[in-house]
Design an enzyme around this catalytic site. Sequence first.
Site, PDB file in Angstrom:
ATOM      1  N   CYS A  97       0.824  -1.209   0.000  1.00 23.09           N
ATOM      2  CA  CYS A  97       0.000   0.000   0.000  1.00 23.09           C
ATOM      3  C   CYS A  97       0.856   1.257   0.000  1.00 23.09           C
ATOM      4  O   CYS A  97       0.437   2.304  -0.504  1.00 23.09           O
ATOM      5  CB  CYS A  97      -0.962  -0.005   1.188  1.00 23.09           C
ATOM      6  SG  CYS A  97      -0.159  -0.246   2.780  1.00 23.09           S
TER       7      CYS A  97
ATOM      8  N   HIS B 122      -1.016   1.448   7.550  1.00 21.05           N
ATOM      9  CA  HIS B 122      -1.657   1.278   6.239  1.00 21.05           C
ATOM     10  C   HIS B 122      -1.679   2.631   5.531  1.00 21.05           C
ATOM     11  O   HIS B 122      -1.831   3.675   6.161  1.00 21.05           O
ATOM     12  CB  HIS B 122      -3.085   0.757   6.420  1.00 21.05           C
ATOM     13  CG  HIS B 122      -3.808   0.555   5.121  1.00 21.05           C
ATOM     14  ND1 HIS B 122      -3.325  -0.261   4.121  1.00 21.05           N
ATOM     15  CD2 HIS B 122      -4.987   1.083   4.650  1.00 21.05           C
ATOM     16  CE1 HIS B 122      -4.161  -0.246   3.091  1.00 21.05           C
ATOM     17  NE2 HIS B 122      -5.171   0.564   3.391  1.00 21.05           N
TER      18      HIS B 122
END
Length: 913
Positions: free
Chosen positions: A523, A866
């Site tokens: 990510c 994230h």
Amino acid sequence: MTSGTVKFRSLGELRSLSSTMTNDLISSTRKIPKLLGHQVSLIEIFTHESKKLEKLGYCDYELALVSFDISVALYKFCEKAVTIETKGFLDDIKVTLASKKSKYEHLIEAFSGTSKSEDSNDTNGSVDPLLARFNNLKSPSPSESEDGPQGSHTEFINIDAFKYKEFINPAELHELLFSEGYSSKNVLLIDFRTRKEFNYNHINYSEIVNIEPDWVNSLLGSSKEAHDIVDQTLEARLEMLLPSEQYKRFLKRFTYDLVVVYNLRYGPGIEEEDRFTSLKNSLINGDSNGIAVQCPIQKLIDIITYKNKYISSKLKRHPCILAGGVKAWYDMFGEKYILKTNATQILARPEASLSRGGSESSISRRNDNKTPEESISPERSSSPYLKNFGEYLSTAKSTNTPISNSFSPSTLMAATTSSINSNTSSSFQNSTNSRSSSSGGSFIDGENLNSSPPQQQKPKLASSSPRRESNSSVSNLSQTFTNSLSSSKSSSTNESSLTSKNNNTIKFLEQYTTGLTNLGNSCYMNCILQCLAATPQLTKFFFPNISSSSLPSSSSLQSYRQHINVNNKLGSKGILTTNFVNLLMNMFTNVGKYFTPTSFKKVVGSLSPGQQFATFDQQDCIEFLNFILDGLHEDLNQMLISDPEEKKTILELTPEQEKTREFLPVRLASTIEWERYLKLNFSIIVDFFQGQYLSQLKCLECGLTSTTYNAFSILSLPIPEKLGSLKDVSLHDCLEGFVTTELLDDDNKWHCPSCKRFTKSTKKITITRLPQVLIIHFKRFKINSKGYFNKLDTFINYPVNDVLDLTSYWPDVGTSVNSNLKSNEKISKEKEKQILSTLPTRNQQPPFRYKLYGVANHFGNLSTGHYTSYVYKQSDSKKTRDWCYFDDAKVTYNCKESQVLNRNAYCLFYQRI
């Protein structure tokens, strides 16, 4: 093309030859280890030729049979004198020879059939059925069946003879290329050397392609399985590296009657009687010149001969190696048949650069027999960045610096002038060449300081080369840089064109949305790629012609490839750039869906230092962004200087120049330093993404200052701590923290060169140049007293749909870096403006106003977090997009401003308006 047939020796003649050569080899040495080495080489040759027979239906039968026979004879000789040390090795040779006995017998059968068919001139004789099929495919064309020109009785070389041997000597090649009985289009030459060597000297022939060995070696080395590489893989690599004309020749290689490959000197010399004498001498002397299978060209030959993805790309005949290379060719035929490309004719990429244009006069002076790639083809002129950059170069100012010797102190002025002369890219074009000392006035470092500025000249484009032979040549090329794109009018015009609603191309680039699959903690990569893919400077550069209904073709992508600098050792030779473009292309073709960037991730992983991004671990997206921007810059860097002394001269300031920086006004010193930086760094990344700041250290005991100017692609800002949990921190606060004077005390003291010890000092940073694309990074990770990283989740207020104005952070004329200067040590504003008027402005004209278009967010901590991103996309009558939220493969449209302005913002992307 020929009236004759290919003549072969009989089996009896070959066996007699084998016996003679065996005796010669044994006579040269009776040492068993060396004779064992001979056997290994001979078995390699036999294996190589057997492979050709299996794959192609023909080979050098004579060489294969002789090699096997000699190897067997040497084995029998060595067997009589076997020792404990050599027995194991000799046993291995015995097993190998036994395993190849069936291939030897098949080769004799094929050779006998070929000999008979050649003798009877009947390609459909009683030969092996597979061989007959190949013979049918190679039926000679009408031109091949004639005895040269009509009415001529000259006996020409039978071109079919070359498929039965590995080498072609210079005399034979010369006849094929230049005899009247042959078409000049029937042979393709491949010069297997570096571009520099090719430009220095190559065979003077039109149908030629230059392929660098490193291109092939890196291609084979980039795959875990070498057999995965096919000719189409090489084609894809060469498409981005070769000039278009050469690439077209390589694409149609299968149409040529013969392909001949050469390097500088590989292969038997012209004094060798034949290939058997050459083989014998190579074995005795312990070299590989007469052994084709051991040659450095073989990897390339294997790819284009055997590893064909499509049958249609198979060559008509196995390639030949030019015996003795270009050196033997020159020794035999001299300079008449050698072409040297002058340095001024070499286009930078190295074939074409951002500044590849030339004035009409420079073009007319080029050699009439220049190679086609030295001309600018239409498809290579299609890059809008190239076009704009040509305009950027075309109005180069050629004014002399109007500095007077009357300025006091004179030593400062001399140092100032020296700094400008040696460090600015616009070193006052034609200043010393167009004037003589008789023009009056004094000269410092070759500059007439009292002369008035010459009149503005008619714009001319200047060609460039990535290699610089001297410091002056760097300055000459740098002179062509101007500020024509720097004006606010030009800037606003360009920005207007980027956002034009009537332009299908731009609308598509600003509207497309494609998710990216998470490949296991990737990510960090996906969020940055979404922001970069929404940067118009990049997308428009790589894809000058694209719309939702018309995706770019391979030929339309040629424009960016001409800017790849394959000679830059700091780059990836275009691998990173090409894969980045391929990723964008895949994103374009999956609009409204998602794409899995597996290939790009692998390439990034293999190229990253220590293969940092090859793992599935979480990484910092800012480190990834730095890697991508640096990699693209080095791939596209047009200002390559290989001479270490010249590079050192540019990088290192003299003590006088360093001292001058402490007296010069900020704007003037900043401009000089930027032009010096551009001598080694110029790319689309520098042009659009990079800014500059100064860092000044000041000793609080003696007052000495030391100032350096640094380029930046990402502005990393500290997050100030405010009292009270309810107080927000603004982007303005972070910027102020960045430029606030810092006290260096205790363990952070500076070693003052004047005091010659560590002293209490201050550090001051000032933003001196602002880029077109401004990337701001918030330093959210801070090391605590225990040595662990803590994340600052401070909410930072930054403009989302409003304008960010940074004009106040840009130093105006009159700004001084040193507040302790006396009045007689300062340059007046008028004088500074006068000097600055002679230097490129390069987009450094206020106001500096920006609009946000991308936000990379980080959730969690450094190891288990994230990443996501917000990217602004244009809407249309069918769909409202506006701010889109990219969470890997998932895309959410029409997000609110309150969502975009969030406490997890980690990196901001702003576009100058």
